[in-house]
Design an enzyme around this catalytic site. Structure first.
Site, PDB file in Angstrom:
ATOM      1  N   SER A  43       0.832  -1.209   0.000  1.00 36.28           N
ATOM      2  CA  SER A  43       0.000   0.000   0.000  1.00 36.28           C
ATOM      3  C   SER A  43       0.866   1.259   0.000  1.00 36.28           C
ATOM      4  CB  SER A  43      -0.893   0.034   1.241  1.00 36.28           C
ATOM      5  OG  SER A  43      -1.777  -1.052   1.258  1.00 36.28           O
TER       6      SER A  43
HETATM    7  N1  SAH Z   1      -1.054  -4.423   3.857  1.00 35.03           N
HETATM    8  C1  SAH Z   1      -0.405  -4.820   2.643  1.00 35.03           C
HETATM    9  C2  SAH Z   1      -1.298  -4.512   1.460  1.00 35.03           C
HETATM   10  C3  SAH Z   1      -1.219  -5.561   0.459  1.00 35.03           C
HETATM   11  S1  SAH Z   1      -2.404  -5.408  -0.856  1.00 35.03           S
HETATM   12  C4  SAH Z   1       0.920  -4.117   2.472  1.00 35.03           C
HETATM   13  O1  SAH Z   1       1.094  -3.000   2.971  1.00 35.03           O
HETATM   14  O2  SAH Z   1       1.809  -4.678   1.827  1.00 35.03           O
HETATM   15  C5  SAH Z   1      -3.759  -6.328  -0.220  1.00 35.03           C
HETATM   16  C6  SAH Z   1      -3.502  -7.733   0.191  1.00 35.03           C
HETATM   17  O3  SAH Z   1      -4.761  -8.315   0.540  1.00 35.03           O
HETATM   18  C7  SAH Z   1      -2.909  -8.636  -0.892  1.00 35.03           C
HETATM   19  O4  SAH Z   1      -1.729  -9.213  -0.409  1.00 35.03           O
HETATM   20  C8  SAH Z   1      -3.989  -9.681  -1.142  1.00 35.03           C
HETATM   21  O5  SAH Z   1      -3.493 -10.964  -1.478  1.00 35.03           O
HETATM   22  C9  SAH Z   1      -4.718  -9.675   0.184  1.00 35.03           C
HETATM   23  N2  SAH Z   1      -6.085 -10.188   0.149  1.00 35.03           N
HETATM   24  C10 SAH Z   1      -7.044 -10.006  -0.803  1.00 35.03           C
HETATM   25  N3  SAH Z   1      -8.177 -10.645  -0.463  1.00 35.03           N
HETATM   26  C11 SAH Z   1      -7.946 -11.238   0.747  1.00 35.03           C
HETATM   27  C12 SAH Z   1      -8.728 -12.055   1.612  1.00 35.03           C
HETATM   28  N4  SAH Z   1      -9.983 -12.417   1.320  1.00 35.03           N
HETATM   29  N5  SAH Z   1      -8.161 -12.482   2.751  1.00 35.03           N
HETATM   30  C13 SAH Z   1      -6.876 -12.163   3.083  1.00 35.03           C
HETATM   31  N6  SAH Z   1      -6.087 -11.394   2.292  1.00 35.03           N
HETATM   32  C14 SAH Z   1      -6.612 -10.943   1.136  1.00 35.03           C
END
Ligand code: SAH
Length: 213
Positions: free
Chosen positions: A64
């Protein structure tokens, strides 16, 4: 894998930029100042780590944008010992910010590769969430509920009911709602059955997907 004075200087500039964009929590800014974001993305892209942008990581996901991390964390008003559930561990960077604020952090990731890499990375860098779980965040973590705060880092088309019900009374969830351009939404649980909703502007997130990969 080093954190040098050059990286620290770049973080200082990033923090100044976040202040200009309206982030005013000293605790959150301090966490960002101290966490080596460049160690949460692959080496080749180190130069991008301190630009205020989302950036691709494995499995077609993104780390993010620093502003978004700061915004979601600030709005939740994370306090020491808060029990916090994060949906979407991704790179583990947001997890590290929550750990740095002394929250008790539970985090779920549905991509197995990201789950494995982030668990190792957080451990290596000395950030200790209570639990990193491979699973579907739509289900939450009933065995550890209720939570003071829930932070969702992927965009859901509607508010997952199971997550709302895993909040303490007085607890808060922040979640981007919508398909492409999501509306950042804060929901406060006022009572067993009453929830108050606030819309906080448009953001861009990868989608929250069902089940695991
Ligand atoms: N907080 C992370 C953001 C990653 S983007 C960072 O700062 O790096 C969002 C993430 O949510 C992705 O890794 C994706 O695989 C995950 N995601 C999407 N749907 C999800 C679900 N149903 N349960 C758990 N994770 C999920």
């Amino acid at each position: 894998m080093l954190d040098t004075s050059k990286h620290k200087g770049l973080r200082k500039r990033l923090v100044e930029e976040l202040i200009k964009k309206g982030i005013d929590s000293r605790m959150v800014l301090n966490a960002i100042l101290n966490i080596p974001r460049h160690l949460f993305i692959d080496n080749d892209f180190e130069a991008h780590a301190y630009i205020d942008k989302a950036f691709p990581i494995d499995s077609n996901q993104t780390i993010s944008q620093p502003y978004t991390v700061a915004f979601q964390t600030t709005i939740l008003g994370i306090e020491k010992n808060d029990k916090v559930l994060e949906i979407g561990t991704g790179s583990g960077y947001q997890t590290a910010v929550l750990v740095k604020l002394n929250a008790n952090v539970y985090t779920i990731e549905r991509q197995h590769l990201l789950y494995r890499k982030s668990m190792k990375r957080l451990n290596f860098l000395g950030y200790s969430p209570k639990l990193v779980k491979y699973g579907d965040g739509y289900l939450g973590l009933p065995e550890h509920a209720p939570f003071d705060k829930i932070l969702v880092t992927a965009g859901a088309s509607k508010i997952p009911k199971k997550l709302l019900l895993q909040l303490k009374i007085g607890g808060k969830i922040i979640i981007p709602i919508g398909e492409l351009n999501q509306e950042m939404t804060l929901i406060i649980r006022k009572s067993e059955t009453k929830f108050e909703k606030k819309k906080l502007g448009k953001f861009n997130f990868v989608p929250m997907l069902k089940k695991t990969n």
